[in-house]
Write a protein that holds these residues in place. Sequence first.
Motif, PDB file in Angstrom:
ATOM      1  N   LEU A 175      28.752  18.554  29.182  1.00  0.00           N
ATOM      2  CA  LEU A 175      29.200  19.935  29.406  1.00  0.00           C
ATOM      3  C   LEU A 175      29.450  20.683  28.099  1.00  0.00           C
ATOM      4  O   LEU A 175      29.927  21.813  28.117  1.00  0.00           O
ATOM      5  N   PHE A 176      29.152  20.059  26.960  1.00  0.00           N
ATOM      6  CA  PHE A 176      29.150  20.786  25.702  1.00  0.00           C
ATOM      7  C   PHE A 176      27.875  21.628  25.630  1.00  0.00           C
ATOM      8  O   PHE A 176      26.877  21.322  26.302  1.00  0.00           O
ATOM      9  N   PRO A 177      27.843  22.670  24.809  1.00  0.00           N
ATOM     10  CA  PRO A 177      26.671  23.552  24.761  1.00  0.00           C
ATOM     11  C   PRO A 177      25.389  22.828  24.359  1.00  0.00           C
ATOM     12  O   PRO A 177      25.352  22.140  23.345  1.00  0.00           O
ATOM     13  N   ASP A 178      24.363  22.954  25.176  1.00  0.00           N
ATOM     14  CA  ASP A 178      23.000  22.469  24.893  1.00  0.00           C
ATOM     15  C   ASP A 178      22.985  21.106  24.201  1.00  0.00           C
ATOM     16  O   ASP A 178      22.511  20.972  23.058  1.00  0.00           O
ATOM     17  N   PRO A 179      23.467  20.055  24.878  1.00  0.00           N
ATOM     18  CA  PRO A 179      23.583  18.754  24.211  1.00  0.00           C
ATOM     19  C   PRO A 179      22.286  17.956  24.203  1.00  0.00           C
ATOM     20  O   PRO A 179      21.441  18.076  25.098  1.00  0.00           O
ATOM     21  N   ILE A 180      22.156  17.116  23.196  1.00  0.00           N
ATOM     22  CA  ILE A 180      21.118  16.088  23.158  1.00  0.00           C
ATOM     23  C   ILE A 180      21.813  14.767  22.847  1.00  0.00           C
ATOM     24  O   ILE A 180      22.657  14.697  21.951  1.00  0.00           O
ATOM     25  N   PHE A 181      21.473  13.736  23.615  1.00  0.00           N
ATOM     26  CA  PHE A 181      22.153  12.451  23.516  1.00  0.00           C
ATOM     27  C   PHE A 181      21.360  11.463  22.678  1.00  0.00           C
ATOM     28  O   PHE A 181      20.151  11.305  22.861  1.00  0.00           O
ATOM     29  N   ILE A 182      22.055  10.797  21.755  1.00  0.00           N
ATOM     30  CA  ILE A 182      21.540   9.601  21.094  1.00  0.00           C
ATOM     31  C   ILE A 182      22.113   8.422  21.865  1.00  0.00           C
ATOM     32  O   ILE A 182      23.326   8.255  21.956  1.00  0.00           O
ATOM     33  N   GLN A 183      21.233   7.607  22.432  1.00  0.00           N
ATOM     34  CA  GLN A 183      21.661   6.584  23.377  1.00  0.00           C
ATOM     35  C   GLN A 183      21.766   5.196  22.752  1.00  0.00           C
ATOM     36  O   GLN A 183      20.763   4.562  22.470  1.00  0.00           O
ATOM     37  N   ALA A 184      22.999   4.751  22.560  1.00  0.00           N
ATOM     38  CA  ALA A 184      23.216   3.349  22.233  1.00  0.00           C
ATOM     39  C   ALA A 184      23.387   2.541  23.509  1.00  0.00           C
ATOM     40  O   ALA A 184      23.305   1.317  23.499  1.00  0.00           O
ATOM     41  N   GLU A 185      23.649   3.233  24.611  1.00  0.00           N
ATOM     42  CA  GLU A 185      23.668   2.640  25.949  1.00  0.00           C
ATOM     43  C   GLU A 185      23.071   3.674  26.894  1.00  0.00           C
ATOM     44  O   GLU A 185      22.877   4.835  26.518  1.00  0.00           O
ATOM     45  N   ASP A 186      22.777   3.273  28.104  1.00  0.00           N
ATOM     46  CA  ASP A 186      22.079   4.146  29.046  1.00  0.00           C
ATOM     47  C   ASP A 186      22.964   5.313  29.465  1.00  0.00           C
ATOM     48  O   ASP A 186      23.991   5.125  30.119  1.00  0.00           O
ATOM     49  N   ALA A 187      22.573   6.525  29.086  1.00  0.00           N
ATOM     50  CA  ALA A 187      23.302   7.726  29.490  1.00  0.00           C
ATOM     51  C   ALA A 187      22.539   8.535  30.531  1.00  0.00           C
ATOM     52  O   ALA A 187      23.119   9.378  31.220  1.00  0.00           O
ATOM     53  N   VAL A 188      21.251   8.268  30.676  1.00  0.00           N
ATOM     54  CA  VAL A 188      20.396   9.073  31.542  1.00  0.00           C
ATOM     55  C   VAL A 188      20.834   8.993  32.996  1.00  0.00           C
ATOM     56  O   VAL A 188      20.880  10.004  33.710  1.00  0.00           O
ATOM     57  N   THR A 189      21.183   7.786  33.459  1.00  0.00           N
ATOM     58  CA  THR A 189      21.469   7.598  34.883  1.00  0.00           C
ATOM     59  C   THR A 189      22.686   8.391  35.345  1.00  0.00           C
ATOM     60  O   THR A 189      22.818   8.669  36.536  1.00  0.00           O
ATOM     61  N   VAL A 190      23.578   8.752  34.423  1.00  0.00           N
ATOM     62  CA  VAL A 190      24.756   9.543  34.797  1.00  0.00           C
ATOM     63  C   VAL A 190      24.336  10.900  35.354  1.00  0.00           C
ATOM     64  O   VAL A 190      25.011  11.464  36.218  1.00  0.00           O
TER      65      VAL A 190
END
Length: 292
Positions: free
Chosen positions: A33-48
């Motif tokens: 919910l932060f503005p226009d975020p992009i995730f660096i995944q050290a663990e699976d964040a996509v499924t959320v």
Amino acid sequence: MSYLSKVEKATIKPPMITIPGFPGAGKTTLAGLFPDPIFIQAEDAVTVFESLPIDNQPAFFPKLPKANKDKNISTKTVLLDQLRELATENHNYKTVVIDTITSLNLLLEQEVVELWPGKDDSQSVQDAAGGFQKAYDIVANWHSEIIKACNFVREKRNMGIVFLAHTGDRKIKNHPELSGEYNVYGLNMHQKSEKIYINLSDAVLYLKQLEYTQGHESGKKGETIKRGRITKTSERILITASDGVIGYVNAKTRYDMPLEIEVPKNTNPILQYIPFYNNVGKSEIETKEAQE
């Protein structure tokens, strides 16, 4: 050269925030919910976010790989390359989220073991790099490199930085001469690496899922007669400082925030307290974006 000629005033910068929480507390959802975020995944964040429409989902870099010396694969190198691209290539992202630095820490410890295993090829991080906990010093230095790279992205591209972490707990004595101990909360990683994020973040905000105890009974002297059952609720709060809050000794903020912040569903209550995201910093942000 005149140093007085180089004197400057404080300027509004994007934040660097660490958000620890226990599993299931909603760290990843809040970071989305932060503005226009992009995730660096050290663990699976996509499924959320898989139940959300694609247009409402944040962006994700490919998951960080495990280090493999034989295949010339380095977790740290891939992460630094991702940050370098954010700093140098054109994009519209405004927040970079590392999810989580706890899992990242485990990957970096595995990389040290991969590069410098212990005697008889021991896979223990305590034995790696010659033992005597030298591996923890190496990993802490790597975390410092990563934060330096994040700061470069922050300054070069005016992006907010959000580190997510799993909450860890440990027992400490309230006083060396007292026998009693109590739990304190921190980041679930070695203290040499933990303190880097705590020291360099603008805020360390613990996300806590509220719970209550039902059926607990105490005797006249305060002893437990019947143990209660702990029930978790859907309510969340952010603990922003250690003042008057038992156990959260590392919570802190340089922003003007209340000690506890309620976290309504699908809402990021942090933004209203940070000048970069409110009207105080709006004109400066727009000016910098126009210059770029």
